[in-house]
Design a protein around this motif. Structure first.
Motif, PDB file in Angstrom:
ATOM      1  N   GLU A 249      -3.906  39.080 -19.116  1.00  0.00           N
ATOM      2  CA  GLU A 249      -4.545  40.393 -19.189  1.00  0.00           C
ATOM      3  C   GLU A 249      -4.051  41.308 -18.082  1.00  0.00           C
ATOM      4  O   GLU A 249      -3.757  42.501 -18.297  1.00  0.00           O
ATOM      5  N   GLY A 250      -3.906  40.765 -16.875  1.00  0.00           N
ATOM      6  CA  GLY A 250      -3.405  41.562 -15.762  1.00  0.00           C
ATOM      7  C   GLY A 250      -1.969  41.976 -15.968  1.00  0.00           C
ATOM      8  O   GLY A 250      -1.582  43.119 -15.641  1.00  0.00           O
ATOM      9  N   ARG A 251      -1.165  41.079 -16.503  1.00  0.00           N
ATOM     10  CA  ARG A 251       0.236  41.422 -16.741  1.00  0.00           C
ATOM     11  C   ARG A 251       0.367  42.479 -17.848  1.00  0.00           C
ATOM     12  O   ARG A 251       1.244  43.357 -17.776  1.00  0.00           O
ATOM     13  N   ARG A 252      -0.457  42.415 -18.855  1.00  0.00           N
ATOM     14  CA  ARG A 252      -0.409  43.446 -19.906  1.00  0.00           C
ATOM     15  C   ARG A 252      -0.788  44.811 -19.333  1.00  0.00           C
ATOM     16  O   ARG A 252      -0.149  45.839 -19.649  1.00  0.00           O
ATOM     17  N   ALA A 253      -1.824  44.838 -18.478  1.00  0.00           N
ATOM     18  CA  ALA A 253      -2.219  46.113 -17.859  1.00  0.00           C
ATOM     19  C   ALA A 253      -1.100  46.658 -16.989  1.00  0.00           C
ATOM     20  O   ALA A 253      -0.817  47.874 -16.977  1.00  0.00           O
ATOM     21  N   GLN A 254      -0.441  45.756 -16.261  1.00  0.00           N
ATOM     22  CA  GLN A 254       0.652  46.194 -15.399  1.00  0.00           C
ATOM     23  C   GLN A 254       1.838  46.689 -16.230  1.00  0.00           C
ATOM     24  O   GLN A 254       2.495  47.673 -15.872  1.00  0.00           O
ATOM     25  N   GLN A 255       2.109  46.018 -17.333  1.00  0.00           N
ATOM     26  CA  GLN A 255       3.203  46.455 -18.198  1.00  0.00           C
ATOM     27  C   GLN A 255       2.910  47.838 -18.788  1.00  0.00           C
ATOM     28  O   GLN A 255       3.809  48.685 -18.905  1.00  0.00           O
ATOM     29  N   GLN A 256       1.672  48.070 -19.150  1.00  0.00           N
ATOM     30  CA  GLN A 256       1.297  49.393 -19.667  1.00  0.00           C
ATOM     31  C   GLN A 256       1.478  50.466 -18.605  1.00  0.00           C
ATOM     32  O   GLN A 256       1.963  51.574 -18.875  1.00  0.00           O
ATOM     33  N   LEU A 257       1.087  50.146 -17.368  1.00  0.00           N
ATOM     34  CA  LEU A 257       1.256  51.103 -16.279  1.00  0.00           C
ATOM     35  C   LEU A 257       2.733  51.353 -16.003  1.00  0.00           C
ATOM     36  O   LEU A 257       3.151  52.501 -15.773  1.00  0.00           O
ATOM     37  N   GLU A 258       3.521  50.302 -16.030  1.00  0.00           N
ATOM     38  CA  GLU A 258       4.961  50.464 -15.815  1.00  0.00           C
ATOM     39  C   GLU A 258       5.580  51.302 -16.931  1.00  0.00           C
ATOM     40  O   GLU A 258       6.484  52.129 -16.678  1.00  0.00           O
TER      41      GLU A 258
END
Length: 518
Positions: free
Chosen positions: A119-128
């Protein structure tokens, strides 16, 4: 304090820490599993040790089981065996409540951790992804601005150039206006993208990731709490069996205190007392009288047929040397086991008869109780026929009556044999005491001359001829006893060791005993 606020920028630290916690949980599960194997091996070795040292024969067939020392040792072995059972219980509890449960919990924690980090990696990917769009819009705005400025400079230069045509000037001005409009649109798009990214970034760092970190913190704290409970189960498993182990240790102390040396000495007497009388006084043999020398060639006595006179146990020559000698004579006996145990030593015969009598009395009482129960059942059947047929119990009642009559006869028979054996033992004891208290006969002094020697010899012959028959316990042949106890048709059942030393007859004892037995 929480991880989402204080560790907002330590994503890798949180990742390493949560992985270390799960590794520690797995290490503890592995430790408990190996501890369980140690407990199981320990319990197995204890059981094998107990099995090795437990008596191989049943207690009723093992004379050593009557000693308190042996009984205490057996009790200690049993307590050790129970102690081994408690170690097995500890191993089972650790295996079920620690290994299995913690291993299952560890798998659940791993799945939860994986979900949070995904979940954290998906949020970070969206931000990136939003940041990349922002960078693209920014570069486009920058490029459009440069193109608009360049178009404006070109239009201004053509406007001042006297050689440029009016059409070229108008065209340059339109191009500059177009580029300026495109730059304005890029600026608006860049501003919107920047606003959107800042909103997403604030949501990522102030809401989304703190929530994920807080979930990871909660997961790790629950894991640590569960691991601590697993630590407690290790001691709890020991505390559960501690009362039983304490009883085992107390049982060992009771067994140690139960050793009774005085009672063991009495038991040894009861087990090995032969019931024979002590040997009588050695009679004086006057070798100065020529006519008596023929009768003193052997201390065993010589019967009329020239064979040595053997004495059985219980006679005056019975086992004169308590510690025996190393040259005990071993020979094969053809033993006939009699129903009244007359082939045994008197005291052992009495004990065996007593045991048989008690056993038959128990069987008799059992049959009597069974007969009473059958009678009551028959009365119930007669009063309430629907419960059963009274006549169906007649064969059982008849069989029980026959068994009672048979056992009564057996009890009477063993009572008679026991009374006879007890009287024989008491007689031997009295005979031994009488001989022990009787003063020894003074030796006859040698005669001074041949005439007196002749007269003395005549007197001795006269006294010898008037001597009364030998009493029980005196020197008598035992050929008749052997004839009663052994039969020609009996086959050898084993080898025995003679427990009495027959002095002055060792060179020919084996042949004479064999001849007597035949």
């Amino acid at each position: 304090m929480d991880w989402g606020t204080e560790l907002w920028d330590q994503f890798e630290v949180i990742e390493r820490h949560t992985q270390w916690g799960l590794d520690l949980l797995d290490r503890y599960v592995k430790f408990v599993k190996e501890r369980t194997e140690v407990e199981q091996a320990y319990a197995k070795q204890l059981r094998n040790l107990v099995k090795k040292y437990l008596p191989k024969r049943p207690a009723k067939d093992d004379p050593e089981s009557k000693f308190s020392q042996q009984q205490s040792f057996v009790q200690i072995l049993q307590e050790v065996n129970d102690f081994a059972g408690q170690r097995e219980l500890v191993a089972e509890n650790l295996s079920v409540h620690v290994c299995l449960e913690l291993a299952k919990y560890s798998q659940e924690m791993k799945q939860e951790r994986k979900m949070h980090f995904q979940e954290g990696r998906r949020a970070q990917q969206q931000l990136e992804s939003g940041f990349k769009q922002l960078e693209n819009s920014k570069r486009k705005f920058e490029r459009d601005c440069r193109e608009a400025e360049k178009a404006a400079q070109t239009a201004e230069r053509l406007d001042q150039d006297i050689n440029a045509t009016k059409a070229d000037v108008e065209k340059a001005k339109q191009q500059a206006h177009l580029r300026s409009h495109m730059a304005e649109e890029s600026k608006n798009e860049y501003a919107a993208q920047l606003q959107r990214f800042n909103r997403d970034q604030a949501h990522f760092y102030f809401s989304q990731m703190p929530q994920i970190f807080d979930k990871l913190q909660d997961m790790d704290e629950r894991r640590a709490t569960h691991l601590g409970a697993g630590y407690g189960l290790l001691s709890e498993a020991e505390l559960q069996v501690l009362p039983i182990i304490t009883k085992c240790l107390e049982g060992m102390k009771v067994a140690a205190a139960a050793v009774d040396s005085k009672n063991d000495s009495q038991v040894l007497i009861e087990l090995n007392k032969s019931g024979f009388a002590r040997p009588g006084d050695v009679e004086f043999e006057d070798f100065s009288q020529p006519m008596n020398r023929a009768h003193s060639d052997s201390s065993l006595g010589t019967p009329s047929d020239g064979r040595p006179e053997l004495r059985g146990p219980g006679r005056s020559r019975a086992k004169r040397w308590p510690f025996g000698k190393k040259n005990k004579l071993s020979f094969c006996l053809q033993t006939v086991v009699t129903e009244d145990f007359s082939h045994l030593l008197p005291e052992l015969q009495r004990k065996r008869l007593q045991q048989q009598l008690e056993e038959h009395n128990r069987e008799l009482q059992k049959e009597i109780d069974q007969r009473e129960a059958l009678k009551k059942m028959k009365d119930v059947y007669e009063k309430t026929p629907q419960m059963g047929d009274p006549t169906s119990l007649e064969p059982q009642i008849a069989e029980t009556l026959n068994n009672i009559e048979r056992l009564k006869l057996e009890v009477q028979k063993y009572e008679a044999w026991l009374a006879e054996a007890e009287s024989r033992v008491l007689s031997n004891r009295g005979d031994s005491l009488n001989r022990h208290t009787r003063p020894p006969d003074p030796p006859a002094s040698a005669p001074p001359d041949s005439s007196s020697s002749s007269n003395s010899g005549s007197q001795e012959n006269k006294e010898s001829s008037e001597e009364p028959p030998l009493e029980e316990g005196q020197d008598t042949p035992i050929y008749t006893e052997f004839d009663e106890d052994f039969e020609e048709s009996a086959s050898p059942i084993g080898h025995c060791v003679a427990i009495y030393h027959f002095e002055d007859s060792v060179p020919y004892l084996s042949a004479d005993v064999t001849e007597a037995l035949r």
